[in-house]
Write an enzyme that holds these catalytic residues in place. Sequence first.
Site, PDB file in Angstrom:
ATOM      1  NE  ARG A 153     -15.498   4.883  -0.298  1.00  0.00           N
ATOM      2  CZ  ARG A 153     -14.986   3.685  -0.229  1.00  0.00           C
ATOM      3  NH1 ARG A 153     -15.337   2.833  -1.156  1.00  0.00           N
ATOM      4  NH2 ARG A 153     -13.840   3.572   0.476  1.00  0.00           N
ATOM      5  CE1 TYR A 196     -12.247   3.401  -8.358  1.00  0.00           C
ATOM      6  CE2 TYR A 196     -14.704   3.489  -9.233  1.00  0.00           C
ATOM      7  CZ  TYR A 196     -13.777   2.884  -8.336  1.00  0.00           C
ATOM      8  OH  TYR A 196     -14.055   1.789  -7.502  1.00  0.00           O
ATOM      9  CE1 TYR A 198      -0.879  -7.353 -19.650  1.00  0.00           C
ATOM     10  CE2 TYR A 198       0.424  -9.308 -19.054  1.00  0.00           C
ATOM     11  CZ  TYR A 198       0.323  -7.827 -19.055  1.00  0.00           C
ATOM     12  OH  TYR A 198       1.673  -7.115 -19.134  1.00  0.00           O
ATOM     13  CB  THR A 228      -3.554   4.051  -9.087  1.00  0.00           C
ATOM     14  OG1 THR A 228      -2.800   4.918  -8.645  1.00  0.00           O
ATOM     15  CG2 THR A 228      -3.899   3.026  -8.173  1.00  0.00           C
ATOM     16  CB  THR A 280      -7.528   6.216   0.476  1.00  0.00           C
ATOM     17  OG1 THR A 280      -7.272   5.063  -0.169  1.00  0.00           O
ATOM     18  CG2 THR A 280      -7.856   7.491  -0.299  1.00  0.00           C
ATOM     19  CG  ASN A 282       3.652  -1.809 -12.808  1.00  0.00           C
ATOM     20  OD1 ASN A 282       4.556  -1.921 -13.833  1.00  0.00           O
ATOM     21  ND2 ASN A 282       3.457  -0.498 -12.455  1.00  0.00           N
ATOM     22  CG  ASP A 314      -2.324   0.803   1.116  1.00  0.00           C
ATOM     23  OD1 ASP A 314      -3.242   0.132   1.120  1.00  0.00           O
ATOM     24  OD2 ASP A 314      -2.266   1.947   0.965  1.00  0.00           O
ATOM     25  CG  ASN A 315      -0.069   4.605  -2.512  1.00  0.00           C
ATOM     26  OD1 ASN A 315      -1.147   4.418  -1.912  1.00  0.00           O
ATOM     27  ND2 ASN A 315       0.134   5.636  -3.591  1.00  0.00           N
TER      28      ASN A 315
END
Length: 319
Positions: free
Chosen positions: A193, A152, A166, A99, A44, A106, A40-41
Site C-alpha cells: 500500500r 475484494y 442476517y 475469506t 498477511t 461463518n 488469524d491464519n
Amino acid sequence: MNTPANGVPRRVLVTGGAGFLGSHLCERLVAAGHEVLCVDNFYTGQRANIAHLQRHPNFELLRHDVTFPLYVEVDEIYNLACPASPRHYQHDPVQTVKTSVHGAINMLGLAKRVGARILQASTSEVYGDPVEHPQPERYWGHVNPIGPRACYDEGKRCAETLFFDYRRQHGLRVKVARIFNTYGPRMRPDDGRVVSNFVVQALRGEPLTVYGDGAQTRSFCYVDDLVEALVRFMETPDDCAGPLNLGNPAECSMRELAEKIILLTGSRSRLTYRPLPANDPARRCPDIGQANEALGWQPRVELDAGLQRTIAYFAERSC
Ligand code: NAD
Ligand code: UDP
C-alpha cells in the site's frame, strides 16, 4: 485487570487480529479490560504484531482460517479477517472472495448461535471508482464486477449484503463500518500500500514509485483514530447498524503524499512514475457526517503527525 468504561468485561473475538488494524484493536480492547480472542491464519498478519500481548492473561491467540466454521463463546465479534492491500488480495483472488463471503457467513453464524454483536470491517472500495464525491453512505457505488479489484470490492459488498440480511431475517445485532485508507505502525514493509511503500522507499533512498501521474487522491486516517471509531461503533445502541463511513476526510494526491514523505524523512529520493493499475479509483474521500453524529467522533491526528509516527516505526526497524 482493568475495568472497562461501562464496568462489564466482555469476551471479544477479533478475526484478522494479527494484522495491521487487528493488532491495534486487540491492544486497545485488552487495555480496556476485555478478554480478547485473536483469530488469524497469518496470510498477511504477523506474530510480531501481537507478541507483546501474548503473555497478557486476557489475551488468547488461535490460528484459524475464517473460511471454516468456528465454535467459541463470545459476546462481541470484530470481523477484520481479509487481506487489505491490492497486492495481497489480488495474489489469490478466489481465496479473497472466500475469506470475505464464507468468512462473513461463518462469523454471522457464530454471532447468531451465541447471540453476539458483530461488526464488519467493510471498506471504501464498496464505492469503487466513485462518481459522487465525497462519498456519503447512501451512494451505491461504481464497481467493475469483473476487474482485478472485484475479488475484494465485490467480496466486501456481498459481506455487507449478508450482514443486513442476517439483521432483517434473524434479528442479529450488526454494525457495518466502511473503512477508508488507514495507515500507521505495523503495516508490513512489503505490504504494497502507498504509505508503507513510500516511507520504506524514502528511508532506503530509493525512488518513490508513483503510479499513473500521481493526481489520484486518497484520504488517510491514522490507525489510532480508526480504532477509536470502531470501539465506539460497537458500543452504540442496536438500531445503529450503519453502514458508517470511517476515515479522515483530509484528501491528498499521491504526488503530494510522496513529496510530503520525502520532506518528513529528509530523504534524497526522487519520484519515479509507473503505470496506473487497472481500475485504480481516481478520487476517494469520506463524508463522515453520520459517524460524527452517531459516535461523537472525528479524527484527531493530522497527516503530518501520523506520518511522523509511521516513519519512526519503520526507521526503528531499519526498513
Ligand atoms: P491486514 O492484511 O494487515 O490484516 C488482515 C488480517 O486478516 C491479517 O492478519 C491476515 O493474516 C488475516 N486473514 C486474512 N485472511 C484470513 C482468513 N481466511 N482467516 C483468518 N485470518 C485471515 O489488513 P488491515 O489493513 O489490518 O485490514 C483489516 C481489515 O480492515 C480488512 O478486513 C480490510 O479489508 C479492512 N480495511 C482496512 C483498510 C485499511 O486502510 N487498513 C481500509 C478498508 C478496510
Ligand atoms: N500507489 C502509488 N504507489 C505505490 C502504491 C500505491 O502511487 O507504490 C497509489 C495507487 O495507485 C493508488 C493509491 O496509491 O492510487 C492508494 O493505493 P493503495 O494500494 O494504498 O490503496 P487503495 O488503492 O486500495 O486505496
